[in-house]
Scaffold this motif. Structure first.
Motif: not given
Length: 260
Positions: A248-251, A253-254, A257-260
């Motif tokens: 989910c993190a990789e998806l 990112h693609r 999405y840039a988490p705070e």
């Protein structure tokens, strides 16, 4: 083994400056930008001059700080326009199912609520009444709980208020296990970044669900991994959870999405 393709080293070196600007997300001095890009300022400056001529970066005349320029914005928007979360998620689901040997499902928020749009069967198939188009229970399933945890409250409250009037809805009693009483559970889901159910609502089936976000930080879709209780570890710090988080993190990112 395929031989690595030869690239242009200077472009890769200069690209570190663009990557740093994108990751930091705010104007930077030459000194800070060079330092975080792991190169001397004297080496970074010529790259920035060339990137400025192309419109990839721009320099504020008053502060002399650098930031991404109009061409970088145009490239980013062009990339976002062609991105399809479900298409990317389908490829990710295939890889995740092969890695974990478990069933993987993708869900989006549709007119009827949490709706399955793709199922990737595992080498250990499970016999459940779930197929493309299935609407998942909002509060009883891991999939539904992730939507409840990450969608705006007003969206969920509207759904609760109106869903019982439609033929697709679950019985009204199922949709109203006190919205207020759910807040503790939803807070825990947000803390872990994941929802977990063990042998519910289907006895003998465990599931883990996690969110995928788009470039605006909005919930784009939910990925769920599920399998037989005897063969599926539902621990939030287990291998299944770790692989799902990474997927989910990789998806996300693609999707920009840039988490705070």
């Amino acid at each position: 083994m395929e031989k690595p393709q030869r690239g242009i080293q200077s472009i890769e070196v200069g690209g570190r400056l663009l990557t740093t600007l994108a990751e930091v997300g705010e104007p930077m001095t030459l000194k800070d930008l060079a330092q975080q890009s792991d190169m001397p300022a004297a080496k970074a400056h010529p790259y920035l001059v060339s990137f400025g001529k192309l419109g990839l970066v721009e320099q504020d005349a008053a502060s002399s700080r650098y930031e991404l320029g109009p061409l970088a914005l145009q490239l980013g928007l062009a990339c976002l326009r062609r991105l399809n979360p479900v298409r990317l998620g389908t490829h990710a689901a295939t890889a995740l199912a092969e890695e974990l040997h478990q069933t993987v499902a993708l869900a989006v928020w549709g007119n009827a609520g949490p709706t399955i749009v793709h199922i990737e069967e595992s080498s250990h198939p499970i016999h459940i009444n779930m197929r493309t188009g299935t609407v998942m229970s909002l509060f009883k399933t891991a999939t539904g709980r992730v939507f409840a945890a990450y969608l705006p409250d007003k969206v969920i409250e509207h759904y609760i208020d109106t869903a019982s009037h439609h033929s697709f809805a679950y019985p009204k009693s199922d949709l109203r296990p006190s919205w207020k009483a759910m807040q503790k559970t939803l807070k825990e889901i947000r803390a872990h970044g994941m929802a977990q159910v063990v042998s519910e609502p289907l006895p003998g089936i465990n599931a883990l669900s996690a969110p995928v976000f788009d470039h605006e930080g909005h919930l784009a879709l939910v990925i769920t991994v599920l399998g037989p209780t005897a063969l599926f570890d539902p621990a939030l710090d287990g291998d299944n959870a770790g692989a799902l988080r990474a997927c989910c993190a990789e998806l996300s990112h693609r999707l920009g999405y840039a988490p705070e």
